[in-house]
Motif scaffolding. Structure first.
Motif, short mmCIF file in Angstrom:
data_model
loop_
_atom_site.label_atom_id
_atom_site.label_comp_id
_atom_site.label_asym_id
_atom_site.label_seq_id
_atom_site.Cartn_x
_atom_site.Cartn_y
_atom_site.Cartn_z
N GLN A 136 -11.05 -1.10 2.84
CA GLN A 136 -12.66 -1.33 3.04
C GLN A 136 -13.00 -2.83 2.93
O GLN A 136 -12.36 -3.62 2.26
N THR A 137 -13.61 -3.13 4.13
CA THR A 137 -13.90 -4.46 4.28
C THR A 137 -15.32 -4.66 4.07
O THR A 137 -16.17 -3.75 3.78
N ARG A 138 -16.02 -6.00 4.17
CA ARG A 138 -17.37 -6.33 3.74
C ARG A 138 -18.06 -5.43 4.49
O ARG A 138 -19.30 -5.01 4.27
N ASP A 139 -18.07 -5.41 6.02
CA ASP A 139 -18.75 -4.62 6.77
C ASP A 139 -18.05 -3.28 7.44
O ASP A 139 -18.51 -3.22 8.99
N GLY A 140 -17.33 -2.83 6.90
CA GLY A 140 -16.58 -1.83 7.80
C GLY A 140 -15.21 -1.38 7.19
O GLY A 140 -15.07 -1.50 5.99
N MET A 141 -14.38 -0.78 7.81
CA MET A 141 -13.05 -0.55 7.20
C MET A 141 -11.95 -0.87 8.52
O MET A 141 -12.07 -0.92 9.48
N VAL A 142 -10.66 -0.88 7.74
CA VAL A 142 -9.40 -1.00 8.67
C VAL A 142 -8.47 0.03 8.55
O VAL A 142 -8.30 0.34 7.12
N ILE A 143 -7.74 0.40 9.32
CA ILE A 143 -6.47 1.20 9.17
C ILE A 143 -5.32 0.45 9.61
O ILE A 143 -5.39 -0.03 10.80
N VAL A 144 -4.61 0.42 9.05
CA VAL A 144 -3.36 -0.37 9.05
C VAL A 144 -1.85 0.68 9.25
O VAL A 144 -1.85 1.51 8.54
N ASP A 145 -1.15 0.27 10.28
CA ASP A 145 0.09 0.92 10.52
C ASP A 145 1.07 0.35 9.68
O ASP A 145 1.60 -0.85 10.26
N GLN A 146 1.40 0.80 8.32
CA GLN A 146 2.10 -0.30 7.59
C GLN A 146 3.68 -0.43 8.35
O GLN A 146 4.07 -1.67 8.12
N HIS A 147 4.06 0.35 8.99
CA HIS A 147 5.45 0.09 9.50
C HIS A 147 5.37 -1.04 10.46
O HIS A 147 6.18 -1.89 10.49
N ALA A 148 4.33 -0.66 11.53
CA ALA A 148 4.31 -1.87 12.61
C ALA A 148 3.93 -3.06 11.86
O ALA A 148 4.67 -4.12 12.31
N ALA A 149 3.12 -3.13 10.88
CA ALA A 149 2.53 -4.55 10.37
C ALA A 149 3.91 -5.29 9.47
O ALA A 149 4.19 -6.18 9.85
N HIS A 150 4.66 -4.33 8.82
CA HIS A 150 5.68 -4.65 8.03
C HIS A 150 6.87 -5.46 9.08
O HIS A 150 7.34 -6.44 8.70
N GLU A 151 7.13 -4.69 10.21
CA GLU A 151 8.15 -5.22 11.04
C GLU A 151 7.53 -6.64 11.53
O GLU A 151 8.63 -7.48 11.65
N ARG A 152 6.39 -6.74 11.90
CA ARG A 152 5.84 -8.17 12.11
C ARG A 152 5.88 -8.98 11.36
O ARG A 152 6.74 -10.24 11.51
N LEU A 153 5.61 -8.72 9.98
CA LEU A 153 5.96 -9.70 8.98
C LEU A 153 7.24 -10.29 8.95
O LEU A 153 7.90 -11.38 8.72
N VAL A 154 8.13 -9.09 8.89
CA VAL A 154 9.86 -9.35 8.67
C VAL A 154 10.22 -10.29 9.91
O VAL A 154 10.96 -11.23 9.50
N TYR A 155 9.63 -10.09 11.02
CA TYR A 155 10.10 -10.81 12.12
C TYR A 155 9.47 -12.26 11.98
O TYR A 155 10.35 -13.22 12.25
N GLU A 156 8.45 -12.54 11.75
CA GLU A 156 7.65 -13.78 11.73
C GLU A 156 8.52 -14.35 10.43
O GLU A 156 8.90 -15.60 10.41
#
Ligand SMILES: Nc1ncnc2c1ncn2[C@@H]1O[C@H](COP(=O)(O)OP(=O)(O)O)[C@@H](O)[C@H]1O
Ligand SMILES: [Mg+2]
Length: 638
Positions: free
Chosen positions: A464-484
């Protein structure tokens, strides 16, 4: 053997030469009767030149429309019949020509655009004075034109025979009509494609020129068989140049491109780069949406295309292609446009500088927009969700990929997870020491990606954000973090490795062993140390620490695949990045792994501080955002 081939070639050339000179093609003629050099007549010269300038109807359209633009037209109308084969008519409201200039326009190397004193400073599309005489040599050409303060007049030429000019009534501007293209050179006619295909090429030419001139209106009609069918229409755009271009691109490339594109503007060493580049999440299956301009001239330049590709290499898999419309501007002295008669090729004086500018400007722009990937996808998702309840209106833009929403719905998640990913996950969290721990005063909701509220289907984090919501694809996000992280480590002191307790032996073909051993030092710096192990096997001594307890064999095979794919990649850096991207996949939290609240929040905070975290290494979004107002719209509350 080579001498013989040479001889055959030589005699062919001699034969051709003999026919060109209008003699019998018997070779002995040459030695017996020494050929005399003669000046070709004007008609033949024009026909030969036409071969270079006018390849097909689209090239005639290009020359005529460029002339209209050079004449300062605000509106250009193009009529074609039968794919341009029987008729091409271009009408403009530009400056027109004086009656006594009309015959000159049709004579070779006569131009109003340069005086010949400085070929290094060319500002117009045309300058060779070749197009009109060439068109007059391969079709029936007639011109009606009127300049302000002069009478209108008309002239026509057919097979290079000029009819005397005569007065004609006409509003200011020029109309040039080219009928029966290539009627005098039937060999050419045979190379033309279907009317449909030729029409498409003509439209492609017009689209490019229309992108380069947003302030000019264009109208294209197919008038085959006495009917008139509109093929393309854009109104002149006014106002700020960037906005005008954006509106023009929206009309030509579609709303989806315009919404997913970010403005590019950068300058270096005399080169200016501007235009719009689409987010990696809006990529295409082929390089069809790439438009390049040099000093406003549409070009197809390998250098520019390669630079564009390199700029996106981090975000897109090799089978996806970036979409972009880019304008390079520089002093005319920095680029030679006089390389090719059709001027679609250019040569830069400092190609390296330009390549560097394009790559860094695009990477920078995309990094800044990294967090935007999501909201634009959300917009299309919203559209998809609403389409169920409301009939779709307006244009639909055809894409060669499913929209983000459809794609997201089709993702398949299986892979029940082993406990090893838990370890990986914990490690990723503590590697980034710069990650901002939320201070007690700042509630999680106040961060851009909000406070985690839960996880669904073992892969999607709902926050939940201040003015809405986000849905995160945890696998995709994590892959990006590891890569960076891998990239950062690589830039600093090489990727941290962890030694295996027992080296893992992997059997491979001799070829593959050789390939891996050939890049042993590079792999070492990537945290993967290998040694030869007899014939047909290697021993892996250590793996990148960030991956934790990984499947070593799968990792090595993947790296090998990547090396095979990258065989022709010149730059070591590109190679390393590609391998790192593969390596990153091995360290990712797969879907199917349940996360605790604090783990989810830690992932969100880390995404916020990591560049490019809006999309995974394959150009898919890592999260989507829905504003409260969007949610309300979904439920018809607004
Ligand atoms: N649509 C037009 N409006 C005004 N002048 C034109 C137009 N088309 C051609 N001309 C004149 O005819 C000349 C010759 O045209 P062209 O053969 O295309 O050579 P170039 O464009 O290289 O000068 C131009 O330089 C220009 O003066
Ligand atoms: Mg011209």
């Amino acid at each position: 053997m080579p001498a013989k081939i040479l001889k055959v070639r030589h005699s062919r050339i001699a034969e051709k030469h003999a026919t060109i000179c209008g003699m019998s093609n018997a070779l002995p003629h040459i030695s017996e009767d020494l050929p005399r050099i003669r000046q070709l007549d004007e008609a033949s010269i024009n026909r030969i030149a036409a071969g270079e300038v006018v390849e097909r109807p689209a090239s005639a359209v290009k020359e005529l429309v460029e002339n209209a633009l050079d004449a300062g037209a605000r509106h250009v109308r193009v009529d074609i019949s039968d794919g341009g084969k029987t008729l091409i008519r271009v009408i403009d409201d530009g400056c027109g020509m004086r009656p006594d200039d009309l015959p000159l326009a049709l004579s070779r190397h006569a131009t109003s655009k340069i005086d010949g004193s400085d070929l290094t400073n060319i500002q117009s599309f045309g300058f060779r004075g070749e197009a009109l005489p060439s068109l007059g040599a391969v079709g029936r050409l007639s011109i009606i034109s009127r300049a302000s303060g002069f009478e209108g007049s008309q002239i026509s030429v057919s097979g290079s025979t000029l009819s005397p000019s005569k007065p004609a009534a006409f509003a200011q501007g020029t109309q040039i009509e080219l009928r029966d293209l290539f009627y005098a050179t039937p060999a050419r006619l045979k190379f033309l494609r279907t009317d449909r295909a030729e029409t498409q090429s003509i439209l492609d030419v017009i689209r490019r020129l229309a992108m380069a001139s947003p302030s000019v209106g264009f109208d294209v009609h197919d008038v085959s068989g006495g009917t008139s069918r509109a093929l393309f229409k854009v109104l002149p755009e006014t106002g700020d140049l960037f906005d005008a271009l954006h509106r023009r691109l929206m009309q030509i490339l579609g709303k989806e491109f315009a919404e997913n594109a970010v403005a590019v503007q950068a300058e270096r060493d005399g080169f200016t780069l501007s235009g719009y580049a689409a987010l990696p999440t809006f990529s295409r299956g082929a390089a069809v949406m790439q438009y390049m301009f040099v000093n406003n001239r549409p070009v197809r330049d390998k250098l520019l295309i390669a630079a564009l590709r390199a700029a996106y290499s981090d975000f897109l898999s090799r089978d996806r292609h970036p979409a972009a419309v880019l304008f390079v501007d520089c002093a005319p002295t920095l680029v030679d446009v006089n390389v090719h008669p059709a001027k679609s090729e250019v040569r830069f004086r400092q190609p390296g500088v330009l390549r560097g500018l394009i790559i860094s400007a695009l990477r920078h722009t995309l990094a800044e927009a990294g967090h935007r990937a999501s909201s634009t996808v959300a917009a299309s998702m919203l559209g998809a969700a609403r389409a169920e309840t409301m009939p779709q209106q307006g244009f639909s833009y055809q894409m060669d990929r499913p929209s983000g929403a459809v794609k997201a719905a089709n993702y398949q998640f299986h892979a029940p997870q082993s406990s090893e990913t838990e370890a990986v996950f914990a490690r990723v969290n503590d590697i980034d020491d710069t990650s901002t721990e939320p201070t007690p005063e700042k509630p999680q909701e106040h961060y851009p990606l909000g406070a985690a509220r839960g996880q669904v289907h073992e892969n999607y984090i709902i926050a939940q954000t201040r003015d809405g919501m986000v849905i995160v694809d945890q696998h995709a996000a994590h892959e990006r973090l590891v890569y960076e992280k891998l990239k950062t480590q690589m830039q600093q002191s090489g990727v941290a490795s962890q030694a295996l307790l027992i080296p893992e032996i992997i059997n491979l073909s001799a070829d593959d062993c050789g390939r891996l051993m050939g890049v042993r030092d590079t792999l070492d710096s990537l945290g993967l140390s290998i040694e030869p192990f007899g014939t047909g096997a290697i021993a892996v001594r250590s793996t990148p620490a960030i991956l934790g307890d990984t499947d070593v064999k799968a990792l090595v095979l993947d790296v090998l695949d990547e090396l095979n794919d990258q065989e022709h990649t010149q730059s070591i850096k590109d190679k390393i990045d590609a391998v790192l991207s593969r390596v990153a996949c091995h360290g990712s939290v797969r879907s199917g792994r349940r996360l605790r609240g604090e783990e989810m929040n830690a992932l969100l905070r880390e995404m916020e501080t990591t560049p490019h975290s809006g999309q995974c290494n394959h150009g898919r979004p890592t999260y989507v955002e829905l504003k409260l107002s969007d949610i309300e719209r979904l439920f018809g509350r607004r």
